[in-house]
Scaffold this active site. Structure first.
Site, short mmCIF file in Angstrom:
data_model
loop_
_atom_site.label_atom_id
_atom_site.label_comp_id
_atom_site.label_asym_id
_atom_site.label_seq_id
_atom_site.Cartn_x
_atom_site.Cartn_y
_atom_site.Cartn_z
N TYR A 1 50.97 4.62 -60.67
CA TYR A 1 50.16 5.83 -60.93
C TYR A 1 50.70 6.55 -62.27
O TYR A 1 50.69 7.76 -62.21
CB TYR A 1 49.67 6.55 -60.03
CG TYR A 1 49.33 5.63 -58.69
CD1 TYR A 1 48.19 4.97 -58.69
CD2 TYR A 1 50.14 5.82 -57.59
CE1 TYR A 1 47.90 4.10 -57.76
CE2 TYR A 1 49.80 5.04 -56.30
CZ TYR A 1 48.61 4.21 -56.37
OH TYR A 1 48.10 3.69 -55.15
N HIS B 1 50.70 15.40 -62.92
CA HIS B 1 50.92 16.13 -64.37
C HIS B 1 50.28 15.26 -65.22
O HIS B 1 50.15 14.12 -65.27
CB HIS B 1 52.50 15.84 -64.59
CG HIS B 1 53.25 16.52 -63.79
ND1 HIS B 1 53.37 17.72 -63.30
CD2 HIS B 1 54.50 15.74 -62.67
CE1 HIS B 1 54.45 17.93 -62.37
NE2 HIS B 1 54.79 16.77 -62.10
#
Length: 177
Positions: free
Chosen positions: A147, A61
């Protein structure tokens, strides 16, 4: 064939979801450096700001803001996906539809985008990015997922607002005694 209509606004801010073809794959995190390199190369040629991002094992995303004179996020995703695919290992199974087009079969062809309308919409999509690793069952707290750009931004903010460590001054110690 479906007719996809994309809202293209020069200088717009968009939320994206991009998925791998194989939903069981962990290719994005095992080859995170390839993804970072492909993104860096794309940004050098076709600049855009990454406002927030989270990379999960099989999808990512991101929130991007495009330059004021540009609305073409599709070309950027095409460049990132092809740059990554060129260097990533091929999956064990490549669907025939991808083989016919000479594709490696790593990515789903389409991606989902949403134009951010206002501050509330931005806050909602920032929350989606922050909570994605929890919803995926990867971690219990967002800060545990390595991440995510939001973790990096938070750590950087903490470093800049934290008081500077005191450095012993030998002259001041001598004067005090």
């Amino acid at each position: 064939m479906s007719n996809y209509r994309r809202l293209r606004v020069p200088g717009g801010t968009y939320f994206f979801t991009v998925r791998l073809q194989d939903q069981r794959s962990d290719l994005l995190v095992t080859h995170i450096d390839l993804l970072r390199d492909a993104t860096r190369v794309c940004r050098k040629r076709w600049p855009f700001a990454i406002d927030a991002a989270v990379i999960l094992p099989n999808k990512l995303h991101m929130i991007w803001t495009l330059p004021m004179n540009d609305h073409d996020f599709s070309k950027r995703w095409r460049m990132i996906k092809s740059g990554f695919s060129r260097h990533a290992p091929a999956p064990a199974h490549i669907p025939k539809s991808h083989q016919k087009r000479g594709e490696k079969g790593i990515w789903q062809r389409r991606f989902w985008e949403h134009m951010i309308r206002d501050e509330d919409d931005m806050a909602l999509h920032m929350h989606l990015i922050r909570s994605a690793p929890i919803h995926a069952g990867l971690v219990k707290r967002p800060s545990d997922w390595p991440y995510s750009s939001l973790n990096r931004a938070r750590e950087q903010a903490l470093r800049t607002t934290a008081p500077a460590p005191s450095i012993p001054n030998p002259k001041a110690a001598a004067i005090a005694s």
